[in-house]
Design a protein around this motif. Structure first.
Motif, PDB file in Angstrom:
ATOM      1  N   LYS A 105       0.830  -1.208   0.000  1.00  0.00           N
ATOM      2  CA  LYS A 105       0.000   0.000   0.000  1.00  0.00           C
ATOM      3  C   LYS A 105       0.865   1.260   0.000  1.00  0.00           C
ATOM      4  O   LYS A 105       0.547   2.241  -0.683  1.00  0.00           O
ATOM      5  CB  LYS A 105      -0.942   0.001   1.202  1.00  0.00           C
ATOM      6  CG  LYS A 105      -2.084  -0.971   1.052  1.00  0.00           C
ATOM      7  CD  LYS A 105      -3.009  -0.913   2.253  1.00  0.00           C
ATOM      8  CE  LYS A 105      -4.223  -1.800   2.074  1.00  0.00           C
ATOM      9  NZ  LYS A 105      -5.139  -1.734   3.233  1.00  0.00           N
ATOM     10  N   LEU A 137       2.239   1.758  -3.451  1.00  0.00           N
ATOM     11  CA  LEU A 137       1.203   2.307  -4.332  1.00  0.00           C
ATOM     12  C   LEU A 137       1.006   3.806  -4.099  1.00  0.00           C
ATOM     13  O   LEU A 137       0.881   4.570  -5.055  1.00  0.00           O
ATOM     14  CB  LEU A 137      -0.125   1.579  -4.112  1.00  0.00           C
ATOM     15  CG  LEU A 137      -0.299   0.267  -4.829  1.00  0.00           C
ATOM     16  CD1 LEU A 137      -1.512  -0.476  -4.300  1.00  0.00           C
ATOM     17  CD2 LEU A 137      -0.422   0.486  -6.325  1.00  0.00           C
ATOM     18  N   ARG A 164       2.618   6.025  -7.327  1.00  0.00           N
ATOM     19  CA  ARG A 164       1.453   5.771  -8.184  1.00  0.00           C
ATOM     20  C   ARG A 164       1.701   6.208  -9.620  1.00  0.00           C
ATOM     21  O   ARG A 164       1.309   5.529 -10.553  1.00  0.00           O
ATOM     22  CB  ARG A 164       0.228   6.480  -7.621  1.00  0.00           C
ATOM     23  CG  ARG A 164      -0.981   6.269  -8.474  1.00  0.00           C
ATOM     24  CD  ARG A 164      -2.199   6.061  -7.626  1.00  0.00           C
ATOM     25  NE  ARG A 164      -3.362   5.915  -8.473  1.00  0.00           N
ATOM     26  CZ  ARG A 164      -3.948   4.776  -8.707  1.00  0.00           C
ATOM     27  NH1 ARG A 164      -3.488   3.683  -8.178  1.00  0.00           N
ATOM     28  NH2 ARG A 164      -5.007   4.714  -9.469  1.00  0.00           N
ATOM     29  N   VAL A 169      -1.050  -1.284 -11.096  1.00  0.00           N
ATOM     30  CA  VAL A 169      -1.873  -0.896  -9.949  1.00  0.00           C
ATOM     31  C   VAL A 169      -2.923  -1.970  -9.670  1.00  0.00           C
ATOM     32  O   VAL A 169      -3.145  -2.352  -8.517  1.00  0.00           O
ATOM     33  CB  VAL A 169      -2.525   0.486 -10.180  1.00  0.00           C
ATOM     34  CG1 VAL A 169      -3.539   0.807  -9.086  1.00  0.00           C
ATOM     35  CG2 VAL A 169      -1.458   1.575 -10.254  1.00  0.00           C
ATOM     36  N   ASN A 174      -3.134  -4.143  -6.247  1.00  0.00           N
ATOM     37  CA  ASN A 174      -4.372  -4.160  -5.459  1.00  0.00           C
ATOM     38  C   ASN A 174      -4.919  -5.571  -5.320  1.00  0.00           C
ATOM     39  O   ASN A 174      -5.433  -5.939  -4.258  1.00  0.00           O
ATOM     40  CB  ASN A 174      -5.418  -3.226  -6.077  1.00  0.00           C
ATOM     41  CG  ASN A 174      -5.142  -1.777  -5.754  1.00  0.00           C
ATOM     42  OD1 ASN A 174      -4.732  -1.439  -4.645  1.00  0.00           O
ATOM     43  ND2 ASN A 174      -5.360  -0.908  -6.715  1.00  0.00           N
ATOM     44  N   ASP A 175      -4.813  -6.375  -6.371  1.00  0.00           N
ATOM     45  CA  ASP A 175      -5.232  -7.782  -6.294  1.00  0.00           C
ATOM     46  C   ASP A 175      -4.403  -8.542  -5.266  1.00  0.00           C
ATOM     47  O   ASP A 175      -4.929  -9.368  -4.518  1.00  0.00           O
ATOM     48  CB  ASP A 175      -5.122  -8.462  -7.661  1.00  0.00           C
ATOM     49  CG  ASP A 175      -6.182  -8.012  -8.654  1.00  0.00           C
ATOM     50  OD1 ASP A 175      -7.153  -7.323  -8.249  1.00  0.00           O
ATOM     51  OD2 ASP A 175      -6.032  -8.341  -9.847  1.00  0.00           O
ATOM     52  N   VAL A 203      -2.919  -7.252  -2.644  1.00  0.00           N
ATOM     53  CA  VAL A 203      -3.347  -6.785  -1.322  1.00  0.00           C
ATOM     54  C   VAL A 203      -4.630  -7.492  -0.902  1.00  0.00           C
ATOM     55  O   VAL A 203      -4.742  -7.948   0.241  1.00  0.00           O
ATOM     56  CB  VAL A 203      -3.526  -5.245  -1.308  1.00  0.00           C
ATOM     57  CG1 VAL A 203      -4.253  -4.786  -0.050  1.00  0.00           C
ATOM     58  CG2 VAL A 203      -2.182  -4.552  -1.406  1.00  0.00           C
ATOM     59  N   GLN A 204      -5.576  -7.614  -1.812  1.00  0.00           N
ATOM     60  CA  GLN A 204      -6.841  -8.292  -1.480  1.00  0.00           C
ATOM     61  C   GLN A 204      -6.606  -9.751  -1.093  1.00  0.00           C
ATOM     62  O   GLN A 204      -7.183 -10.243  -0.113  1.00  0.00           O
ATOM     63  CB  GLN A 204      -7.814  -8.207  -2.650  1.00  0.00           C
ATOM     64  CG  GLN A 204      -8.383  -6.818  -2.844  1.00  0.00           C
ATOM     65  CD  GLN A 204      -9.308  -6.736  -4.054  1.00  0.00           C
ATOM     66  OE1 GLN A 204      -9.384  -7.660  -4.865  1.00  0.00           O
ATOM     67  NE2 GLN A 204     -10.012  -5.626  -4.171  1.00  0.00           N
TER      68      GLN A 204
END
Length: 81
Positions: A17, A20, A24, A32, A36-37, A39-40
């Motif tokens: 995070k 990112l 960015r 990105v 994010n995937d 992180v999920q």
């Protein structure tokens, strides 16, 4: 042992995070999405550790696979220059 596993996942999630938020503009839209995937998947893995006390290796493997895709894309782009 569970707290150590959760802390490790927390550190990795926090690091992604932070990456990112700080860089960015240097990431493509695909980068990105991949981050994010990841992180999920890691957050899901953390939830499983908290609930069961044991990691779900398939979720951790999924996050690893996503990060490897990101690094592979980076290497391919680097090779173009």
């Amino acid at each position: 042992m569970t707290n150590k596993k959760v802390k490790s996942l927390d550190d990795l999630i926090k690091g992604i995070k932070q990456l990112l938020s700080e860089n960015r503009c240097s990431f493509s839209d695909e980068d990105v999405v991949l981050l994010n995937d990841a992180v999920q998947a890691l957050e899901q893995a953390k939830k499983v550790v908290v609930e069961s006390g044991e990691p779900d290796l398939s979720l951790i493997a999924e996050a690893t696979k996503i990060l490897l895709r990101l690094f592979t894309l980076g290497d391919q782009i680097k090779d173009l220059f």
